[in-house]
Write a protein that holds these residues in place. Structure first.
Motif, PDB file in Angstrom:
ATOM      1  N   LEU A 193     -22.390  11.470  -0.880  1.00  0.00           N
ATOM      2  CA  LEU A 193     -21.777  12.979  -1.786  1.00  0.00           C
ATOM      3  C   LEU A 193     -20.515  12.202  -2.171  1.00  0.00           C
ATOM      4  O   LEU A 193     -20.429  13.178  -3.152  1.00  0.00           O
ATOM      5  N   ASP A 194     -20.198  11.188  -2.443  1.00  0.00           N
ATOM      6  CA  ASP A 194     -19.240  10.966  -3.076  1.00  0.00           C
ATOM      7  C   ASP A 194     -20.277  11.174  -4.980  1.00  0.00           C
ATOM      8  O   ASP A 194     -18.974  11.981  -5.821  1.00  0.00           O
ATOM      9  N   GLY A 195     -21.467  10.885  -4.644  1.00  0.00           N
ATOM     10  CA  GLY A 195     -21.572  11.192  -6.438  1.00  0.00           C
ATOM     11  C   GLY A 195     -21.713  13.018  -6.797  1.00  0.00           C
ATOM     12  O   GLY A 195     -21.048  13.330  -7.942  1.00  0.00           O
ATOM     13  N   ILE A 196     -21.983  13.485  -5.228  1.00  0.00           N
ATOM     14  CA  ILE A 196     -22.097  14.677  -5.495  1.00  0.00           C
ATOM     15  C   ILE A 196     -21.374  16.029  -6.147  1.00  0.00           C
ATOM     16  O   ILE A 196     -20.574  16.737  -6.731  1.00  0.00           O
ATOM     17  N   VAL A 197     -20.192  15.182  -5.226  1.00  0.00           N
ATOM     18  CA  VAL A 197     -18.937  15.740  -5.662  1.00  0.00           C
ATOM     19  C   VAL A 197     -17.982  15.599  -6.334  1.00  0.00           C
ATOM     20  O   VAL A 197     -17.689  16.192  -7.508  1.00  0.00           O
ATOM     21  N   ARG A 198     -18.285  14.379  -7.711  1.00  0.00           N
ATOM     22  CA  ARG A 198     -17.914  14.072  -8.523  1.00  0.00           C
ATOM     23  C   ARG A 198     -18.603  14.619  -9.911  1.00  0.00           C
ATOM     24  O   ARG A 198     -18.082  15.747 -10.638  1.00  0.00           O
ATOM     25  N   ALA A 199     -20.201  15.304  -9.548  1.00  0.00           N
ATOM     26  CA  ALA A 199     -20.585  15.763 -10.557  1.00  0.00           C
ATOM     27  C   ALA A 199     -20.462  17.000 -10.463  1.00  0.00           C
ATOM     28  O   ALA A 199     -20.871  17.711 -11.356  1.00  0.00           O
ATOM     29  N   ALA A 205     -17.802  22.416   2.699  1.00  0.00           N
ATOM     30  CA  ALA A 205     -17.937  22.362   3.559  1.00  0.00           C
ATOM     31  C   ALA A 205     -17.426  23.736   3.791  1.00  0.00           C
ATOM     32  O   ALA A 205     -17.513  25.157   2.613  1.00  0.00           O
ATOM     33  N   GLY A 206     -18.854  24.183   4.903  1.00  0.00           N
ATOM     34  CA  GLY A 206     -19.137  25.905   4.746  1.00  0.00           C
ATOM     35  C   GLY A 206     -20.259  25.880   3.983  1.00  0.00           C
ATOM     36  O   GLY A 206     -20.979  26.962   4.462  1.00  0.00           O
ATOM     37  N   ARG A 219     -29.865   9.973   7.979  1.00  0.00           N
ATOM     38  CA  ARG A 219     -28.822  10.074   9.234  1.00  0.00           C
ATOM     39  C   ARG A 219     -27.448  10.123   8.736  1.00  0.00           C
ATOM     40  O   ARG A 219     -26.926  10.655   8.847  1.00  0.00           O
ATOM     41  N   GLY A 220     -27.254   8.698   7.934  1.00  0.00           N
ATOM     42  CA  GLY A 220     -25.201   8.781   7.919  1.00  0.00           C
ATOM     43  C   GLY A 220     -24.938   9.880   6.551  1.00  0.00           C
ATOM     44  O   GLY A 220     -24.421  10.388   6.598  1.00  0.00           O
ATOM     45  N   LEU A 221     -26.475   9.810   5.532  1.00  0.00           N
ATOM     46  CA  LEU A 221     -25.899  11.619   4.892  1.00  0.00           C
ATOM     47  C   LEU A 221     -25.384  13.058   5.655  1.00  0.00           C
ATOM     48  O   LEU A 221     -24.555  13.790   5.347  1.00  0.00           O
ATOM     49  N   ALA A 222     -26.196  12.607   6.693  1.00  0.00           N
ATOM     50  CA  ALA A 222     -26.489  14.133   7.481  1.00  0.00           C
ATOM     51  C   ALA A 222     -24.997  14.125   7.977  1.00  0.00           C
ATOM     52  O   ALA A 222     -23.865  15.318   8.815  1.00  0.00           O
ATOM     53  N   GLU A 223     -24.580  12.798   8.448  1.00  0.00           N
ATOM     54  CA  GLU A 223     -23.387  13.085   9.508  1.00  0.00           C
ATOM     55  C   GLU A 223     -21.913  13.068   8.865  1.00  0.00           C
ATOM     56  O   GLU A 223     -20.921  13.814   9.022  1.00  0.00           O
ATOM     57  N   ALA A 226     -21.969  16.710   8.053  1.00  0.00           N
ATOM     58  CA  ALA A 226     -21.162  17.201   8.687  1.00  0.00           C
ATOM     59  C   ALA A 226     -20.073  17.007   9.068  1.00  0.00           C
ATOM     60  O   ALA A 226     -18.976  17.800   9.881  1.00  0.00           O
ATOM     61  N   GLY A 227     -19.569  15.819   8.641  1.00  0.00           N
ATOM     62  CA  GLY A 227     -18.168  15.479   9.283  1.00  0.00           C
ATOM     63  C   GLY A 227     -17.164  15.943   8.109  1.00  0.00           C
ATOM     64  O   GLY A 227     -16.313  16.287   8.437  1.00  0.00           O
ATOM     65  N   LEU A 228     -17.642  16.671   6.469  1.00  0.00           N
ATOM     66  CA  LEU A 228     -16.871  17.378   5.521  1.00  0.00           C
ATOM     67  C   LEU A 228     -17.093  18.358   6.796  1.00  0.00           C
ATOM     68  O   LEU A 228     -16.873  19.510   5.119  1.00  0.00           O
ATOM     69  N   GLY A 229     -17.962  19.118   7.062  1.00  0.00           N
ATOM     70  CA  GLY A 229     -17.617  20.759   7.502  1.00  0.00           C
ATOM     71  C   GLY A 229     -19.053  21.514   6.640  1.00  0.00           C
ATOM     72  O   GLY A 229     -19.206  22.656   7.059  1.00  0.00           O
ATOM     73  N   ALA A 230     -20.115  20.959   6.446  1.00  0.00           N
ATOM     74  CA  ALA A 230     -21.090  21.197   5.995  1.00  0.00           C
ATOM     75  C   ALA A 230     -21.897  21.361   7.630  1.00  0.00           C
ATOM     76  O   ALA A 230     -22.224  21.129   8.647  1.00  0.00           O
TER      77      ALA A 230
END
Length: 418
Positions: A193-199, A205-206, A219-223, A226-230
Motif C-alpha cells: 500500500l505504501d508503494g501504491i500511495v507513493r506512485a 478511504a472509501g 490477508r495482510g493487504l486486506a487488513e 480495510a484499516g485505511l477505510g477501503a
C-alpha cells in the motif's frame, strides 16, 4: 569482482545500510554470535535476492559467519545502486546488480554468481536454482543445500520435486511461521500500500480495493486496506481461503465480477494472467493495477498493451496509463513488477529482521545438517523459528509466560483424566 552501476555511491549506501541496521536487532545479535562461532567458515554462498539495505544486513551476517558471498539481483527494478556499491566496496561482497537491467544482463549476473562454485545457494523466486539445474548442472555436485524466500519460489521447487529434478535439499524459509506472519502478512500488507500511495497519491478511504489471492500476503493487504477505510473485495480459487475471506467480512467475487467495481486492483497469487483483457474491458476509467506477487506475470501487461490505443508513460513516477479505444484509462504501476520494491522501499527493516534471521540461522544449520538430507523441500527446523520469535520479543521488551513442572507433565502425559 563485481558489476555495479556506480562505485561512488558506496558512502551513501553505507549510511542507508547503517540506518536499516538500527531496526534489525535480531539479525545484529545473530551477527555477533556468528562472528564468535564462525559456523559458515570456508563456505561459498551464491545469492539471488533483492539488493536492498535489509538484504545487506543478511549478507554481512553470513560474512561474519565466515562465508564468502556473491550476490545477484532477483528483480532489476528493486536494486538499490547505492546499496550494491556499498556491499561491493565497503563490505567485501561480490555484487552483480544494476537497477533497471534487461533480461539478458539479469541472467548474466545470475551466471556470474554461479561461477563462484557455491556450497550453499539463497534464492528469492527460484531463478538461481532453476538456472543452476538447467544451464550449469556441472556445478550441482558441489552444492550442499539452499534456501528459498518466496511463495512463488517454493511452488516451483515442489514442482521440481514432483518431476524428480531437484538435486539437493532446499529449505522453504518462506513457509516458516515467523516469516509468513511478519514478512508476508505485515510486511507485504504495509509496503504494498505504501508503494501504491507513493506512485498515485490516491486516497484509499472509501475506494474499492480488489485483492487477488487470500494467502498470507493477501490477508495482510486486506487488513491494511480495510484499516485505511477501503471497501475490500477478494478473489480466490481456493474454497477454504475464499470462505475465510467471507467470514472475515470481505466481499468475495470472481475477478470478472469484481472488475467493474474496483478502483485499485492488487495481485498476490503466485500465478500468471490473473487479470486479463476480458477484465480490462470491464474496468472503470482510472482503475489502478498493482502487482505484489514475485514475478511480473500476474497482470497480463502484453494483453493490456495490445488493447490500448495509446500508452502514456510516466504520468507519475512508476505509473503508466493505458488508454483504451473508448477513452478509458487504466493505470499500471511498476510495469507490473513488485510495486512495493519498485515504487517504494519494500518491507521495513523491522520486518526483514525476522525473515533474514531465519535465513541466517538456516544457513548455519544446513552447513552441518546437509549430509543427513536427501534432495527435497524442507521446513525450517522448529527450534530456529522459536529462537527467532524469542529474540524478537526480547528486542521489543515483551515478556511471556512459561510452563511450570505440573503443566509440562499434564501436557506430556496421556494418563491424566478430565
Amino acid at each position: 569482482m563485481s558489476d555495479i552501476a556506480d562505485a561512488a555511491l558506496a558512502y551513501a549506501g553505507v549510511k542507508r545500510i547503517e540506518w536499516a541496521d538500527r531496526a534489525m536487532p535480531v539479525l545484529r545479535q545473530i551477527r555477533e554470535r556468528f562472528a564468535a562461532d564462525r559456523p559458515l567458515a570456508g563456505l561459498k554462498i551464491a545469492a539471488c535476492m533483492h539488493v536492498t539495505t535489509e538484504t545487506a544486513g543478511l549478507i554481512r551476517t553470513l560474512q561474519a559467519g565466515g562465508a564468502s558471498v556473491a550476490l545477484a539481483a532477483s528483480n532489476p527494478l528493486s536494486t538499490q545502486d547505492d546499496t550494491a556499491a556499498a556491499l561491493a566496496h565497503e563490505y567485501g561482497a561480490a555484487v552483480y546488480a544494476r537497477a533497471g537491467t534487461d533480461r539478458e544482463l539479469y541472467y548474466r549476473h545470475i551466471h556470474q554468481v554461479l561461477e563462484t562454485g557455491p556450497d550453499l545457494v539463497l534464492d528469492d523466486g527460484c531463478d538461481l536454482i532453476n538456472t543452476l539445474h538447467t544451464d550449469r548442472p556441472d556445478l550441482l555436485g558441489t552444492v550442499k543445500g539452499g534456501c528459498e524466500e518466496t511463495t512463488t519460489g517454493v511452488i516451483r521447487l515442489h514442482q521440481m520435486v514432483r518431476e524428480g529434478a531437484l538435486w539437493f535439499p532446499v529449505v522453504a524459509v518462506n513457509d516458516t511461521a515467523t516469516k509468513r506472519m511478519f514478512d508476508n502478512r505485515y510486511g507485504t500488507g504495509q509496503s504494498t500500500l505504501d508503494g501504491i500511495v507513493r506512485a498515485t497519491n490516491t486516497l484509499l478511504a472509501g475506494r474499492t480495493v480488489v485483492i487477488a489471492g487470500f494467502g498470507y500476503c493477501g490477508r495482510g493487504l486486506a487488513e491494511r486496506a480495510a484499516g485505511l477505510g477501503a471497501r475490500v473485495v477478494v478473489t480466490e480459487i481456493d474454497p477454504v481461503k475464499a470462505l475465510d475471506a467471507a467470514l472475515q467480512g470481505y466481499r468475495v467475487l470472481p475477478m470478472a465480477g469484481a472488475a467493474p467495481h474496483g478502483d485499485v486492483f492488487i495481485t498476490a497469487t503466485g500465478n500468471r494472467d490473473v487479470i486479463r483483457p476480458e477484465h480490462f474491458a470491464e474496468m472503470k476509467d482510472g482503475a489502478i493495477l498493482a502487482n505484489s506477487g514475485h514475478f511480473d506475470v500476474e497482470i497480463d501487461v502484453a494483453g493490456l498493451a495490445e488493447a490500448a490505443v495509446e500508452v502514456r508513460r510516466g504520468v507519475r513516477p512508476h505509473a503508466d496509463e493505458y488508454v483504451l479505444p473508448d477513452g478509458r484509462g487504466i493505470v499500471l504501476l511498476a510495469e507490473g513488477r513488485l510495486v512495493n520494491l519498485v515504487a517504494a522501499e519494500g518491507h521495513p527493516p523491522a520486518v526483514m529482521d525476522m525473515s533474514f534471521a531465519d535465513q541466517a540461522l538456516t544457513c548455519a544449520w544446513l552447513a552441518t545438517a546437509y549430509p543427513n538430507l536427501t534432495p527435497g523441500v524442507y521446513e525450517v527446523p522448529a527450534a530456529i523459528d522459536t529462537e527467532v520469535a524469542r529474540l524478537k520479543l526480547a528486542s521489543m521488551a515483551v515478556d511471556i509466560d512459561s510452563l511450570n513442572a505440573e503443566q509440562e507433565d499434564y501436557l506430556s502425559s496421556w494418563q491424566h483424566g478430565s
